[in-house]
Design an enzyme around this catalytic site. Structure first.
Site, PDB file in Angstrom:
ATOM      1  N   ARG A 167       9.652   7.037   3.441  1.00 60.02           N
ATOM      2  CA  ARG A 167       8.313   7.642   3.414  1.00 60.02           C
ATOM      3  C   ARG A 167       7.929   8.082   4.819  1.00 60.02           C
ATOM      4  O   ARG A 167       8.031   7.301   5.778  1.00 60.02           O
ATOM      5  CB  ARG A 167       7.302   6.605   2.900  1.00 60.02           C
ATOM      6  CG  ARG A 167       6.609   7.026   1.638  1.00 60.02           C
ATOM      7  CD  ARG A 167       5.780   5.916   1.052  1.00 60.02           C
ATOM      8  NE  ARG A 167       4.524   5.678   1.746  1.00 60.02           N
ATOM      9  CZ  ARG A 167       3.600   4.841   1.321  1.00 60.02           C
ATOM     10  NH1 ARG A 167       3.793   4.160   0.198  1.00 60.02           N
ATOM     11  NH2 ARG A 167       2.494   4.660   1.981  1.00 60.02           N
TER      12      ARG A 167
ATOM     13  N   ARG B  29      -1.698   3.760  11.339  1.00 58.33           N
ATOM     14  CA  ARG B  29      -2.304   3.239  10.106  1.00 58.33           C
ATOM     15  C   ARG B  29      -2.922   1.862  10.329  1.00 58.33           C
ATOM     16  O   ARG B  29      -3.974   1.542   9.800  1.00 58.33           O
ATOM     17  CB  ARG B  29      -1.262   3.175   8.989  1.00 58.33           C
ATOM     18  CG  ARG B  29      -0.926   4.567   8.431  1.00 58.33           C
ATOM     19  CD  ARG B  29       0.392   4.584   7.708  1.00 58.33           C
ATOM     20  NE  ARG B  29       0.396   3.795   6.506  1.00 58.33           N
ATOM     21  CZ  ARG B  29       1.502   3.345   5.913  1.00 58.33           C
ATOM     22  NH1 ARG B  29       2.688   3.608   6.435  1.00 58.33           N
ATOM     23  NH2 ARG B  29       1.420   2.654   4.801  1.00 58.33           N
TER      24      ARG B  29
ATOM     25  N   LYS C 136      -0.533  -4.474  -1.563  1.00 58.56           N
ATOM     26  CA  LYS C 136      -1.474  -3.989  -2.591  1.00 58.56           C
ATOM     27  C   LYS C 136      -0.740  -3.268  -3.721  1.00 58.56           C
ATOM     28  O   LYS C 136      -0.922  -3.585  -4.888  1.00 58.56           O
ATOM     29  CB  LYS C 136      -2.497  -3.010  -1.994  1.00 58.56           C
ATOM     30  CG  LYS C 136      -3.314  -3.562  -0.849  1.00 58.56           C
ATOM     31  CD  LYS C 136      -4.313  -2.538  -0.329  1.00 58.56           C
ATOM     32  CE  LYS C 136      -3.693  -1.264   0.185  1.00 58.56           C
ATOM     33  NZ  LYS C 136      -2.900  -1.381   1.399  1.00 58.56           N
TER      34      LYS C 136
ATOM     35  N   ARG D 296      10.640  -0.814   4.368  1.00 60.24           N
ATOM     36  CA  ARG D 296      10.455   0.223   3.350  1.00 60.24           C
ATOM     37  C   ARG D 296      10.891   1.590   3.886  1.00 60.24           C
ATOM     38  O   ARG D 296      11.415   2.409   3.142  1.00 60.24           O
ATOM     39  CB  ARG D 296       8.987   0.273   2.914  1.00 60.24           C
ATOM     40  CG  ARG D 296       8.767   1.277   1.796  1.00 60.24           C
ATOM     41  CD  ARG D 296       7.413   1.147   1.155  1.00 60.24           C
ATOM     42  NE  ARG D 296       6.348   1.561   2.054  1.00 60.24           N
ATOM     43  CZ  ARG D 296       5.054   1.511   1.757  1.00 60.24           C
ATOM     44  NH1 ARG D 296       4.683   1.016   0.598  1.00 60.24           N
ATOM     45  NH2 ARG D 296       4.157   1.913   2.606  1.00 60.24           N
TER      46      ARG D 296
ATOM     47  N   ARG E 286     -11.484   2.733   1.780  1.00 56.52           N
ATOM     48  CA  ARG E 286     -10.841   2.519   3.076  1.00 56.52           C
ATOM     49  C   ARG E 286     -11.812   2.612   4.232  1.00 56.52           C
ATOM     50  O   ARG E 286     -11.412   2.461   5.382  1.00 56.52           O
ATOM     51  CB  ARG E 286      -9.746   3.555   3.257  1.00 56.52           C
ATOM     52  CG  ARG E 286      -8.393   3.062   2.734  1.00 56.52           C
ATOM     53  CD  ARG E 286      -7.349   4.064   3.151  1.00 56.52           C
ATOM     54  NE  ARG E 286      -6.047   3.517   3.379  1.00 56.52           N
ATOM     55  CZ  ARG E 286      -5.133   3.315   2.462  1.00 56.52           C
ATOM     56  NH1 ARG E 286      -5.397   3.500   1.202  1.00 56.52           N
ATOM     57  NH2 ARG E 286      -3.932   2.894   2.801  1.00 56.52           N
TER      58      ARG E 286
HETATM   59  P1  B4P Z   1       2.406  -2.305  -0.044  1.00 58.86           P
HETATM   60  O1  B4P Z   1       1.422  -2.963   0.862  1.00 58.86           O
HETATM   61  O2  B4P Z   1       2.349  -2.678  -1.475  1.00 58.86           O
HETATM   62  O3  B4P Z   1       2.213  -0.765   0.292  1.00 58.86           O
HETATM   63  P2  B4P Z   1       1.192   0.312  -0.242  1.00 58.86           P
HETATM   64  O4  B4P Z   1       0.437  -0.133  -1.432  1.00 58.86           O
HETATM   65  O5  B4P Z   1       1.990   1.518  -0.396  1.00 58.86           O
HETATM   66  O6  B4P Z   1       0.024   0.442   0.820  1.00 58.86           O
HETATM   67  P3  B4P Z   1      -0.199   1.429   1.994  1.00 58.86           P
HETATM   68  O7  B4P Z   1      -1.515   1.022   2.587  1.00 58.86           O
HETATM   69  O8  B4P Z   1       0.995   1.357   2.853  1.00 58.86           O
HETATM   70  O9  B4P Z   1      -0.237   2.936   1.432  1.00 58.86           O
HETATM   71  P4  B4P Z   1      -1.202   3.817   0.493  1.00 58.86           P
HETATM   72  O10 B4P Z   1      -0.322   4.402  -0.526  1.00 58.86           O
HETATM   73  O11 B4P Z   1      -2.418   3.084   0.019  1.00 58.86           O
HETATM   74  O12 B4P Z   1       3.915  -2.595   0.328  1.00 58.86           O
HETATM   75  C1  B4P Z   1       4.488  -2.346   1.562  1.00 58.86           C
HETATM   76  C2  B4P Z   1       5.888  -2.933   1.669  1.00 58.86           C
HETATM   77  O13 B4P Z   1       5.817  -4.349   1.688  1.00 58.86           O
HETATM   78  C3  B4P Z   1       6.830  -2.579   0.511  1.00 58.86           C
HETATM   79  O14 B4P Z   1       8.079  -2.265   1.005  1.00 58.86           O
HETATM   80  C4  B4P Z   1       6.895  -3.860  -0.320  1.00 58.86           C
HETATM   81  O15 B4P Z   1       8.134  -4.004  -0.990  1.00 58.86           O
HETATM   82  C5  B4P Z   1       6.730  -4.921   0.740  1.00 58.86           C
HETATM   83  N1  B4P Z   1       6.129  -6.136   0.204  1.00 58.86           N
HETATM   84  C6  B4P Z   1       5.035  -6.213  -0.586  1.00 58.86           C
HETATM   85  N2  B4P Z   1       4.761  -7.502  -0.891  1.00 58.86           N
HETATM   86  C7  B4P Z   1       5.700  -8.273  -0.251  1.00 58.86           C
HETATM   87  C8  B4P Z   1       5.954  -9.687  -0.153  1.00 58.86           C
HETATM   88  N3  B4P Z   1       5.177 -10.615  -0.776  1.00 58.86           N
HETATM   89  N4  B4P Z   1       6.995 -10.103   0.598  1.00 58.86           N
HETATM   90  C9  B4P Z   1       7.783  -9.202   1.234  1.00 58.86           C
HETATM   91  N5  B4P Z   1       7.617  -7.863   1.172  1.00 58.86           N
HETATM   92  C10 B4P Z   1       6.573  -7.385   0.437  1.00 58.86           C
HETATM   93  O16 B4P Z   1      -1.751   4.977   1.496  1.00 58.86           O
HETATM   94  C11 B4P Z   1      -0.896   5.922   2.115  1.00 58.86           C
HETATM   95  C12 B4P Z   1      -1.740   6.991   2.855  1.00 58.86           C
HETATM   96  O17 B4P Z   1      -2.540   7.747   1.901  1.00 58.86           O
HETATM   97  C13 B4P Z   1      -2.792   6.479   3.853  1.00 58.86           C
HETATM   98  O18 B4P Z   1      -2.238   6.190   5.128  1.00 58.86           O
HETATM   99  C14 B4P Z   1      -3.798   7.672   3.875  1.00 58.86           C
HETATM  100  O19 B4P Z   1      -3.333   8.727   4.693  1.00 58.86           O
HETATM  101  C15 B4P Z   1      -3.814   8.147   2.448  1.00 58.86           C
HETATM  102  N6  B4P Z   1      -4.885   7.512   1.666  1.00 58.86           N
HETATM  103  C16 B4P Z   1      -4.715   6.642   0.611  1.00 58.86           C
HETATM  104  N7  B4P Z   1      -5.909   6.243   0.126  1.00 58.86           N
HETATM  105  C17 B4P Z   1      -6.851   6.860   0.892  1.00 58.86           C
HETATM  106  C18 B4P Z   1      -8.276   6.815   0.908  1.00 58.86           C
HETATM  107  N8  B4P Z   1      -8.958   6.049   0.045  1.00 58.86           N
HETATM  108  N9  B4P Z   1      -8.934   7.560   1.826  1.00 58.86           N
HETATM  109  C19 B4P Z   1      -8.271   8.332   2.704  1.00 58.86           C
HETATM  110  N10 B4P Z   1      -6.918   8.410   2.761  1.00 58.86           N
HETATM  111  C20 B4P Z   1      -6.210   7.682   1.862  1.00 58.86           C
END
Ligand code: B4P
Length: 192
Positions: free
Chosen positions: A133, A144, A13, A127, A88
């Site tokens: 992180r 998660r 995402k 990552r 979420r």
């Molecule tokens: P991504 O999947 O892009 O990771 P992200 O956006 O950071 O999502 P995530 O769900 O982990 O965290 P968020 O910040 O929303 O990428 C992951 C990895 O995959 C990277 O290393 C990337 O390079 C790799 N990758 C991506 N595409 C690829 C491809 N095509 N091929 C190979 N590799 C690839 O949330 C973090 C925390 O914040 C949550 O756990 C929660 O505690 C809190 N939070 C956030 N939103 C919330 C909400 N609405 N309500 C409550 N808590 C919330």
């Protein structure tokens, strides 16, 4: 365009939202990034959120909604946005609908990136090595993923029922996935 990106942790995402921001010329609003910034700045909200995030749980709905509302009301979001990491759970999905109705900005499309669990784990552990992180530790990743299955997966059905959902294969190179998204959101494309 007002777009919501859905998908499990590690589904890409954040990665795709960064590219879509350039493509659509609208801000990328990530609740995870907003929360990480609050933690880094040591604000009262950040202090409250820190331990929940590190354990892999969800921060309280009230905190996240307040933060999101404040962000969506900034002028740069008036012509659209890419929302990443929200909603979420079903409470958040309903709260978002109410908020968007209030500010008269209905959502155009929800895009879900589908990636198998073993690949999610390997992306997040990759990552963890690069970025360090705290919530990419093996225990937090397990938590998660189970929170996603229990609380976030029902949100996909919620959007399916609105006829605004595009479910896409999130496996492949970043470019390949990006092209799939651009095709799915292009004008005249039928979703649902
Ligand atoms: P991504 O999947 O892009 O990771 P992200 O956006 O950071 O999502 P995530 O769900 O982990 O965290 P968020 O910040 O929303 O990428 C992951 C990895 O995959 C990277 O290393 C990337 O390079 C790799 N990758 C991506 N595409 C690829 C491809 N095509 N091929 C190979 N590799 C690839 O949330 C973090 C925390 O914040 C949550 O756990 C929660 O505690 C809190 N939070 C956030 N939103 C919330 C909400 N609405 N309500 C409550 N808590 C919330």
């Amino acid at each position: 365009m007002r777009l919501v990106l859905l998908g499990a942790p590690g589904s890409g995402k954040g990665t795709q939202a960064a590219r879509l921001r350039e493509h659509l010329q609208v801000p990328h609003i990530s609740t995870g990034e907003l929360l990480r910034a609050a933690v880094a700045a040591g604000t009262p909200l950040g202090v409250q959120a820190k331990s929940v995030m590190e354990s892999g749980g969800l921060v309280s709905d009230d905190i996240v909604l307040g933060m999101l509302e404040e962000r969506l009301l900034r002028p740069d979001a008036a012509d659209g946005f890419i929302l990443d990491g929200y909603p979420r759970n079903l409470v958040q999905a309903r709260a978002l609908d109410a908020l968007l109705a209030k500010i008269r900005q209905p959502m155009d499309i929800a895009v879900q990136l589908d990636v198998a669990q073993d690949l999610l784990v390997s992306r997040l552990s990759g990552r963890a090595h690069v970025e360090g992180r705290a919530d990419d530790s093996p225990e937090a990743v397990r938590k998660r993923l189970s929170v996603y299955e229990e609380q976030t997966a029902p949100v996909v059905d919620y959007y399916r029922n609105t006829g605004k959902l595009a479910c896409l294969d999130g496996v492949g190179s970043v470019d390949e996935v990006f092209i799939r998204i651009v095709e799915a959101i292009s004008p005249g494309k039928d979703v649902g």
